[in-house]
Scaffold this motif. Structure first.
Motif, PDB file in Angstrom:
ATOM      1  N   TRP A 160       0.849  -1.183   0.000  1.00  0.00           N
ATOM      2  CA  TRP A 160       0.000   0.000   0.000  1.00  0.00           C
ATOM      3  C   TRP A 160       0.891   1.241   0.000  1.00  0.00           C
ATOM      4  CZ3 TRP A 160      -0.773   4.071   3.588  1.00  0.00           C
ATOM      5  CH2 TRP A 160       0.076   4.024   4.681  1.00  0.00           C
ATOM      6  N   GLY A 161       0.375   2.355  -0.490  1.00  0.00           N
ATOM      7  CA  GLY A 161       0.971   3.658  -0.280  1.00  0.00           C
ATOM      8  C   GLY A 161       2.231   3.990  -1.049  1.00  0.00           C
ATOM      9  N   THR A 162       2.671   3.137  -1.986  1.00  0.00           N
ATOM     10  CA  THR A 162       3.861   3.460  -2.781  1.00  0.00           C
ATOM     11  C   THR A 162       3.559   3.504  -4.271  1.00  0.00           C
ATOM     12  OG1 THR A 162       5.453   2.625  -1.154  1.00  0.00           O
ATOM     13  CG2 THR A 162       6.186   2.690  -3.433  1.00  0.00           C
ATOM     14  N   PHE A 163       2.851   2.497  -4.784  1.00  0.00           N
ATOM     15  CA  PHE A 163       2.462   2.450  -6.193  1.00  0.00           C
ATOM     16  C   PHE A 163       0.938   2.379  -6.280  1.00  0.00           C
ATOM     17  CE2 PHE A 163       6.681   0.359  -6.215  1.00  0.00           C
ATOM     18  CZ  PHE A 163       7.342   1.205  -7.090  1.00  0.00           C
ATOM     19  N   LYS A 164       0.343   3.271  -7.045  1.00  0.00           N
ATOM     20  CA  LYS A 164      -1.114   3.230  -7.222  1.00  0.00           C
ATOM     21  C   LYS A 164      -1.466   2.167  -8.256  1.00  0.00           C
ATOM     22  CE  LYS A 164      -5.256   5.888  -8.276  1.00  0.00           C
ATOM     23  NZ  LYS A 164      -6.016   5.100  -7.291  1.00  0.00           N
ATOM     24  N   LEU A 165      -2.138   1.128  -7.816  1.00  0.00           N
ATOM     25  CA  LEU A 165      -2.518   0.030  -8.688  1.00  0.00           C
ATOM     26  C   LEU A 165      -4.023  -0.087  -8.881  1.00  0.00           C
ATOM     27  CD1 LEU A 165      -0.130  -2.729  -7.251  1.00  0.00           C
ATOM     28  CD2 LEU A 165       0.288  -1.217  -9.208  1.00  0.00           C
ATOM     29  N   THR A 166      -4.797   0.399  -7.924  1.00  0.00           N
ATOM     30  CA  THR A 166      -6.245   0.194  -7.947  1.00  0.00           C
ATOM     31  C   THR A 166      -6.972   1.478  -7.562  1.00  0.00           C
ATOM     32  OG1 THR A 166      -5.992  -0.785  -5.735  1.00  0.00           O
ATOM     33  CG2 THR A 166      -6.123  -2.310  -7.587  1.00  0.00           C
ATOM     34  N   ASP A 167      -8.260   1.361  -7.238  1.00  0.00           N
ATOM     35  CA  ASP A 167      -9.110   2.557  -7.156  1.00  0.00           C
ATOM     36  C   ASP A 167      -9.085   3.296  -5.825  1.00  0.00           C
ATOM     37  OD1 ASP A 167      -9.928   2.255  -9.747  1.00  0.00           O
ATOM     38  OD2 ASP A 167     -11.952   1.549  -9.287  1.00  0.00           O
ATOM     39  N   GLU A 168      -8.743   2.616  -4.721  1.00  0.00           N
ATOM     40  CA  GLU A 168      -8.888   3.280  -3.418  1.00  0.00           C
ATOM     41  C   GLU A 168      -7.871   4.405  -3.242  1.00  0.00           C
ATOM     42  OE1 GLU A 168      -5.904   0.010  -2.668  1.00  0.00           O
ATOM     43  OE2 GLU A 168      -7.823   0.151  -3.711  1.00  0.00           O
ATOM     44  N   GLY A 169      -8.233   5.359  -2.371  1.00  0.00           N
ATOM     45  CA  GLY A 169      -7.341   6.470  -2.078  1.00  0.00           C
ATOM     46  C   GLY A 169      -6.106   6.020  -1.331  1.00  0.00           C
ATOM     47  N   VAL A 170      -5.091   6.856  -1.317  1.00  0.00           N
ATOM     48  CA  VAL A 170      -3.789   6.450  -0.793  1.00  0.00           C
ATOM     49  C   VAL A 170      -3.837   6.112   0.695  1.00  0.00           C
ATOM     50  CG1 VAL A 170      -3.003   8.817  -0.293  1.00  0.00           C
ATOM     51  CG2 VAL A 170      -1.318   7.032  -0.817  1.00  0.00           C
ATOM     52  N   GLU A 171      -4.688   6.787   1.471  1.00  0.00           N
ATOM     53  CA  GLU A 171      -4.736   6.537   2.909  1.00  0.00           C
ATOM     54  C   GLU A 171      -5.900   5.642   3.340  1.00  0.00           C
ATOM     55  OE1 GLU A 171      -3.094   9.705   5.559  1.00  0.00           O
ATOM     56  OE2 GLU A 171      -3.829  11.014   3.948  1.00  0.00           O
ATOM     57  N   GLN A 172      -6.752   5.279   2.426  1.00  0.00           N
ATOM     58  CA  GLN A 172      -7.909   4.463   2.788  1.00  0.00           C
ATOM     59  C   GLN A 172      -7.542   3.092   3.370  1.00  0.00           C
ATOM     60  OE1 GLN A 172     -10.419   4.602  -0.770  1.00  0.00           O
ATOM     61  NE2 GLN A 172     -11.844   5.952   0.317  1.00  0.00           N
ATOM     62  N   PRO A 173      -6.493   2.405   2.886  1.00  0.00           N
ATOM     63  CA  PRO A 173      -6.166   1.117   3.497  1.00  0.00           C
ATOM     64  C   PRO A 173      -5.889   1.205   4.992  1.00  0.00           C
ATOM     65  CG  PRO A 173      -5.060   1.306   1.385  1.00  0.00           C
ATOM     66  CD  PRO A 173      -5.655   2.652   1.687  1.00  0.00           C
ATOM     67  N   VAL A 174      -5.178   2.234   5.427  1.00  0.00           N
ATOM     68  CA  VAL A 174      -4.877   2.366   6.854  1.00  0.00           C
ATOM     69  C   VAL A 174      -6.135   2.719   7.648  1.00  0.00           C
ATOM     70  CG1 VAL A 174      -3.586   3.680   8.573  1.00  0.00           C
ATOM     71  CG2 VAL A 174      -2.458   2.923   6.483  1.00  0.00           C
ATOM     72  N   GLU A 175      -6.971   3.575   7.092  1.00  0.00           N
ATOM     73  CA  GLU A 175      -8.231   3.912   7.770  1.00  0.00           C
ATOM     74  C   GLU A 175      -9.083   2.654   7.958  1.00  0.00           C
ATOM     75  OE1 GLU A 175      -9.825   6.801   5.139  1.00  0.00           O
ATOM     76  OE2 GLU A 175      -8.389   8.375   5.709  1.00  0.00           O
ATOM     77  N   ALA A 176      -9.187   1.840   6.909  1.00  0.00           N
ATOM     78  CA  ALA A 176      -9.974   0.608   6.992  1.00  0.00           C
ATOM     79  C   ALA A 176      -9.322  -0.402   7.929  1.00  0.00           C
ATOM     80  CB  ALA A 176     -10.149   0.004   5.597  1.00  0.00           C
ATOM     81  N   LEU A 177      -8.001  -0.462   7.911  1.00  0.00           N
ATOM     82  CA  LEU A 177      -7.278  -1.365   8.809  1.00  0.00           C
ATOM     83  C   LEU A 177      -7.559  -1.009  10.267  1.00  0.00           C
ATOM     84  CD1 LEU A 177      -5.094  -3.527   9.443  1.00  0.00           C
ATOM     85  CD2 LEU A 177      -3.409  -1.662   9.280  1.00  0.00           C
ATOM     86  N   HIS A 178      -7.423   0.257  10.606  1.00  0.00           N
ATOM     87  CA  HIS A 178      -7.651   0.673  11.998  1.00  0.00           C
ATOM     88  C   HIS A 178      -9.093   0.426  12.418  1.00  0.00           C
ATOM     89  CE1 HIS A 178      -3.914   3.528  12.020  1.00  0.00           C
ATOM     90  NE2 HIS A 178      -3.599   2.260  12.232  1.00  0.00           N
ATOM     91  N   ALA A 179     -10.031   0.649  11.516  1.00  0.00           N
ATOM     92  CA  ALA A 179     -11.438   0.386  11.841  1.00  0.00           C
ATOM     93  C   ALA A 179     -11.663  -1.091  12.132  1.00  0.00           C
ATOM     94  CB  ALA A 179     -12.331   0.847  10.695  1.00  0.00           C
ATOM     95  N   SER A 180     -11.012  -1.958  11.339  1.00  0.00           N
ATOM     96  CA  SER A 180     -11.163  -3.399  11.548  1.00  0.00           C
ATOM     97  C   SER A 180     -10.533  -3.828  12.864  1.00  0.00           C
ATOM     98  CB  SER A 180     -10.532  -4.165  10.389  1.00  0.00           C
ATOM     99  OG  SER A 180     -10.667  -5.561  10.562  1.00  0.00           O
ATOM    100  N   LEU A 181      -9.335  -3.347  13.150  1.00  0.00           N
ATOM    101  CA  LEU A 181      -8.676  -3.691  14.410  1.00  0.00           C
ATOM    102  C   LEU A 181      -9.487  -3.206  15.601  1.00  0.00           C
ATOM    103  CD1 LEU A 181      -4.988  -2.767  13.445  1.00  0.00           C
ATOM    104  CD2 LEU A 181      -5.857  -5.082  13.821  1.00  0.00           C
ATOM    105  N   ASP A 182      -9.961  -1.963  15.534  1.00  0.00           N
ATOM    106  CA  ASP A 182     -10.708  -1.388  16.653  1.00  0.00           C
ATOM    107  C   ASP A 182     -12.016  -2.144  16.894  1.00  0.00           C
ATOM    108  OD1 ASP A 182      -8.665   0.446  16.761  1.00  0.00           O
ATOM    109  OD2 ASP A 182      -9.833   2.109  15.916  1.00  0.00           O
TER     110      ASP A 182
END
Length: 360
Positions: free
Chosen positions: A313-335
């Motif tokens: 995540w966060g180095t090469f744009k390969l797909t549609d999500e925004g650059v910071e969305q993976p971390v936001e979703a990760l933290h939501a899942s962990l929490d």
């Protein structure tokens, strides 16, 4: 406009391998990378995921790229960490991970320096003028790397197998390359004198005294161009070391958690898992090949991993999500699961993770 021109004109040639080429019927008459016996994941010509799902072809790719849901990335997404200068060696019960970027990490354990899927190039593409371009510099300068003993290449997509970088590492350190079936020929096309250990799913190889690599299944696929889809194998790996076991996955779809459960049953659990959690939207197209953050957290639990170094995540744009969305979703899942965020680190270039020792 023919398909080849379309890919070149739009810049999609760089993501043709990511998207699956065109169709399974576009594969060449024979396998140009590998020939071997039929198995539960090789039909004599092509590799496959048992009970799995193939990636979409050209028309699904076109539907995806024209869906209008792409979220633009900034031209630059700098890491909060400075470029690292790693220790020369790590020994004892220490396990240290330093993030280079995307799926490339320096793993230091049991006196060995291991690089995973190294990419120092500006683009992950078959051409230098188009394709996904890095939005932050590598977290370690090549000149600041310690001597590299092992280079692990999990599969042949351009964001994981970068021949230019492999050639530089060969000239610098002459490391041992480890890769699944069929990828050795690709590596030797640029690094003819490479020392390569080629592994199939279920194989085990001793790397050093007390250190072994196990080659394990993951749900993915392979291609370098328009006519070689699934001709080389993809894999996850387990590093068995005196400092504990490490589960490394370069790319995978979740696949109902089948491979995570199998890894736990075979290996018991892990001090660390290196898990991808980015490049996952849209789900209808990417689900079979890239897990999302919630699936990555579930994979951590199913495999019994004490800690995770999150990547892809966060180095090469390969797909549609925004650059910071993976971390936001990760933290939501962990929490939502009551899991401490410190257990799953979304690694940024230059970040150093000195993994705590655990009793397994």
């Amino acid at each position: 406009m023919n398909r080849r021109s379309f890919f070149k004109w739009t810049g999609l040639g760089a993501v043709a391998a990511l998207a699956g080429g065109f169709t399974a019927r576009s594969a060449m008459a024979g396998n140009k990378y590998y020939s071997g016996p039929v198995s539960d994941h090789f039909d004599g010509k092509l590799f496959f995921n048992p009970g799995g799902e193939e990636p979409g072809g050209f028309f699904n790719l076109l539907r995806w790229k024209l869906n209008g849901k792409n979220i633009a990335w900034p031209d630059s997404f700098p890491s909060p960490f400075p470029q690292a200068v790693p220790e020369t060696r790590v020994s004892g019960d220490r396990l240290v991970v330093t993030m280079v970027g995307h799926a490339c990490m320096l793993m230091q354990v049991a006196g060995l320096n291991i690089l995973t899927d190294p990419v120092w190039s500006e683009r992950t593409s078959p051409v230098s003028f188009a394709g996904p371009k890095r939005v932050n510099p590598p977290g370690i300068r090549v000149g600041d790397l310690p001597p590299i003993d092992i280079v692990l290449v999990t599969h042949n997509h351009y964001d994981h197998l970068d021949l230019e970088t492999l050639s530089v590492l060969q000239g610098r350190d002459k490391p041992r390359f480890v890769t699944p079936l069929g990828n050795d020929g690709i590596i030797r096309s640029r690094v003819p004198d490479a020392r390569i250990t080629v592994m199939d799913w279920g194989a085990r190889e001793e790397m050093a005294l007390g250190v072994s690599f196990h080659c394990e299944p993951c749900h993915h696929w392979s291609a370098r161009g328009l006519g070689d889809r699934r001709m080389a194998l993809w894999a996850a790996f387990v590093f068995e070391t005196p400092a504990g076991k490490i589960y490394h996955i370069g790319d995978t779809g979740f696949h109902g958690g089948i491979n995570y459960r199998a890894a736990r049953q075979k290996h018991g659990g892990f001090r660390l898992a290196n898990l991808p959690f980015g490049a996952y939207e849209p789900r209808w197209f990417m689900k079979a090949q890239h897990q999302n953050p919630d699936e990555a957290v579930e994979g951590m639990l199913l495999s019994n991993a004490a800690f995770v170094a999150g990547h892809h995540w966060g180095t090469f744009k390969l797909t549609d999500e925004g650059v910071e969305q993976p971390v936001e979703a990760l933290h939501a899942s962990l929490d939502s699961r009551g899991i401490g965020r410190e257990r799953f680190q979304p690694m940024r270039p230059g970040q150093v993770f000195d993994v705590p020792a655990v009793a397994m």
